[in-house]
Structure formats: structure tokens, C-alpha cells
Design an enzyme around this catalytic site. Structure first.
Site, PDB file in Angstrom:
ATOM      1  N   MET A   1      34.150 -37.793  51.331  1.00 49.43           N
ATOM      2  CA  MET A   1      35.388 -37.016  51.347  1.00 49.43           C
ATOM      3  C   MET A   1      36.662 -37.863  51.407  1.00 49.43           C
ATOM      4  SD  MET A   1      34.026 -34.149  50.993  1.00 49.43           S
ATOM      5  CE  MET A   1      35.255 -32.892  51.284  1.00 49.43           C
TER       6      MET A   1
ATOM      7  N   HIS B   1      30.372 -33.315  41.598  1.00 51.22           N
ATOM      8  CA  HIS B   1      31.352 -32.338  42.071  1.00 51.22           C
ATOM      9  C   HIS B   1      30.826 -30.931  41.762  1.00 51.22           C
ATOM     10  CE1 HIS B   1      35.287 -30.871  43.209  1.00 51.22           C
ATOM     11  NE2 HIS B   1      35.277 -30.112  42.132  1.00 51.22           N
TER      12      HIS B   1
ATOM     13  N   ASN C   1      30.219 -39.907  40.975  1.00 48.05           N
ATOM     14  CA  ASN C   1      30.350 -38.810  41.943  1.00 48.05           C
ATOM     15  C   ASN C   1      29.742 -37.551  41.346  1.00 48.05           C
ATOM     16  OD1 ASN C   1      31.294 -37.429  44.297  1.00 48.05           O
ATOM     17  ND2 ASN C   1      33.032 -36.636  43.134  1.00 48.05           N
TER      18      ASN C   1
ATOM     19  N   GLY D   1      24.389 -34.855  53.160  1.00 51.39           N
ATOM     20  CA  GLY D   1      23.513 -35.871  52.562  1.00 51.39           C
ATOM     21  C   GLY D   1      22.311 -35.336  51.811  1.00 51.39           C
ATOM     22  N   SER D   2      22.339 -34.054  51.409  1.00 48.14           N
ATOM     23  CA  SER D   2      21.168 -33.535  50.681  1.00 48.14           C
ATOM     24  C   SER D   2      21.042 -34.183  49.299  1.00 48.14           C
ATOM     25  CB  SER D   2      21.212 -32.007  50.555  1.00 48.14           C
ATOM     26  OG  SER D   2      22.221 -31.599  49.673  1.00 48.14           O
ATOM     27  N   ASN D   3      22.170 -34.508  48.667  1.00 48.70           N
ATOM     28  CA  ASN D   3      22.088 -35.197  47.370  1.00 48.70           C
ATOM     29  C   ASN D   3      21.530 -36.606  47.550  1.00 48.70           C
ATOM     30  OD1 ASN D   3      23.201 -33.750  44.876  1.00 48.70           O
ATOM     31  ND2 ASN D   3      24.647 -33.175  46.483  1.00 48.70           N
TER      32      ASN D   3
HETATM   33  C1  GRF Z   1      28.040 -31.376  46.978  1.00 46.29           C
HETATM   34  O1  GRF Z   1      28.275 -30.037  46.682  1.00 46.29           O
HETATM   35  C2  GRF Z   1      28.784 -32.275  46.031  1.00 46.29           C
HETATM   36  O2  GRF Z   1      28.969 -31.697  44.779  1.00 46.29           O
HETATM   37  C3  GRF Z   1      30.123 -32.460  46.708  1.00 46.29           C
HETATM   38  O3  GRF Z   1      29.838 -32.482  48.080  1.00 46.29           O
HETATM   39  C4  GRF Z   1      28.623 -31.778  48.327  1.00 46.29           C
HETATM   40  C5  GRF Z   1      27.734 -32.716  49.062  1.00 46.29           C
HETATM   41  O4  GRF Z   1      26.558 -32.093  49.494  1.00 46.29           O
HETATM   42  N1  GRF Z   1      30.769 -33.657  46.245  1.00 46.29           N
HETATM   43  P1  GRF Z   1      25.442 -32.936  50.250  1.00 46.29           P
HETATM   44  O5  GRF Z   1      26.124 -33.668  51.391  1.00 46.29           O
HETATM   45  O6  GRF Z   1      24.852 -33.893  49.273  1.00 46.29           O
HETATM   46  O7  GRF Z   1      24.464 -31.920  50.734  1.00 46.29           O
END
Ligand code: GRF
Length: 167
Positions: free
Chosen positions: A70, A87, A85, A10-12
Site C-alpha cells: 500500500m 490491481h 503489481n 498476503g493471499s496473492n
Molecule cells: C488484491 O486485491 C490486490 O489486487 C490489491 O490488494 C489486494 C491484496 O490482497 N493490490 P492479498 O493481500 O493478496 O490477499
């Protein structure tokens, strides 16, 4: 309403919220993930459903943001809700899981991340934005993914802000 779907760290998601974008709801298909703790700390409602995650999305959702989610979403779902999304590769290279090890194995010198619309395929939707970075000689999966993550945290928020202005 803006919904984020995430399965893991969940860092994004956190970077998006901290950039000033108002996320109304987080949906996760995993019962114990860091994203649940992050949502709690940020005061954002979080719903867990292992299988019925699609029907957890409220009808009045304008944008669905996938952040490390996922699962493949149904055609009906992605046609109903605009879904984006991010990636960790320069699509169309290295689709699917393990994009970073795939890039290391292939020996490419430039990698990056891609923000794209989601369709019913695996990382096949229309590309919206990309950002690249170098691969260093001594990179491993961890160091390279960390560098890509830094790019992701900026480009994803910027791109979502642009999309929100058009909705
Ligand atoms: C990221 O690298 C994103 O590109 C991929 O999954 C990862 C998620 O990272 N889809 P986070 O959970 O947001 O840290």
C-alpha cells in the site's frame, strides 16, 4: 533473487508460492499483518520496515512482486528493479484504493483484475494481463472482491511465470 512486498493479507503472495514460484524474501511495511504469518508457515524470510522498505530490497533482485503493497515506490526504485503489481480492477478504470467499491458505485457490470508494470504513479504502469468477471445484482464489496481475488490468484502466478522466463 525474487522479492515480494506486501502490506496486508498476503493471499496473492501465498498463491504465487503455492504455484511453484520461488520467492526469496518478503518485505512488509506493517508490523502485524497476515502476510508475516503466511511467510513463516511457508518458510520464507520476512523483513519488516515501516519506512525504509525500499532499501530492504537486496541489490541482486531480479523481480519485485507487489501483492497488496500500500505504498507508492520511488521513480529511482522502479527504474532499478523490474516491479509488477496486481490491481482489483480493469485498469485504467478505478485506480487507487477502494477499486471494488468504486466499481460498485459506478454500476459497471464487468469488473476484473490487472497485472501491470509499476511506475512512479498510482496504478499507471504498462498493462501486462487482465481477466474479467461479471458483477451480480446482489454483490456487495465482500462478495465481489472475493470473486476478483480468485481470478487474481490464477492470473498473477501465470503472468509472473511468463515474466520469469524472459528475465
Ligand atoms: C488484491 O486485491 C490486490 O489486487 C490489491 O490488494 C489486494 C491484496 O490482497 N493490490 P492479498 O493481500 O493478496 O490477499
Amino acid at each position: 533473487m525474487i522479492v515480494c512486498m506486501a502490506s496486508g493479507n498476503g493471499s496473492n503472495f501465498e498463491a504465487i508460492v503455492k504455484s511453484g514460484i520461488k520467492i526469496d524474501l518478503v518485505i512488509t511495511n506493517r508490523e502485524t499483518t497476515r502476510v508475516i504469518d503466511r511467510a513463516k508457515k511457508l518458510g520464507i524470510s520476512c523483513v519488516f520496515d515501516k519506512t525504509e522498505y525500499e532499501s530492504s530490497v537486496p541489490e541482486n533482485t531480479q523481480l519485485v512482486i507487489l501483492a497488496g503493497f500500500m505504498k507508492i515506490l520511488s521513480k529511482e526504485f522502479v527504474e532499478k528493479y523490474p516491479t509488477v503489481n496486481i490491481h482489483p480492477s480493469l485498469l485504467p478504470s478505478f485506480r487507487g484504493k477502494n477499486a471494488v467499491p468504486q466499481a460498485l458505485d459506478a454500476g459497471v457490470k464487468i469488473v476484473g483484475c490487472t497485472v501491470h508494470w509499476v511506475d512512479e504513479g498510482m496504478d499507471t504502469g504498462k498493462i501486462i494481463a487482465q481477466q474479467s468477471c461479471e458483477v451480480y445484482e446482489d454483490d456487495n464489496e465482500h462478495t465481489l472482491h472475493a470473486r476478483i481475488h480468485e481470478l487474481e490468484h490464477k492470473i498473477y502466478s501465470q503472468t509472473i511465470k511468463q515474466i520469469l522466463r524472459t528475465l
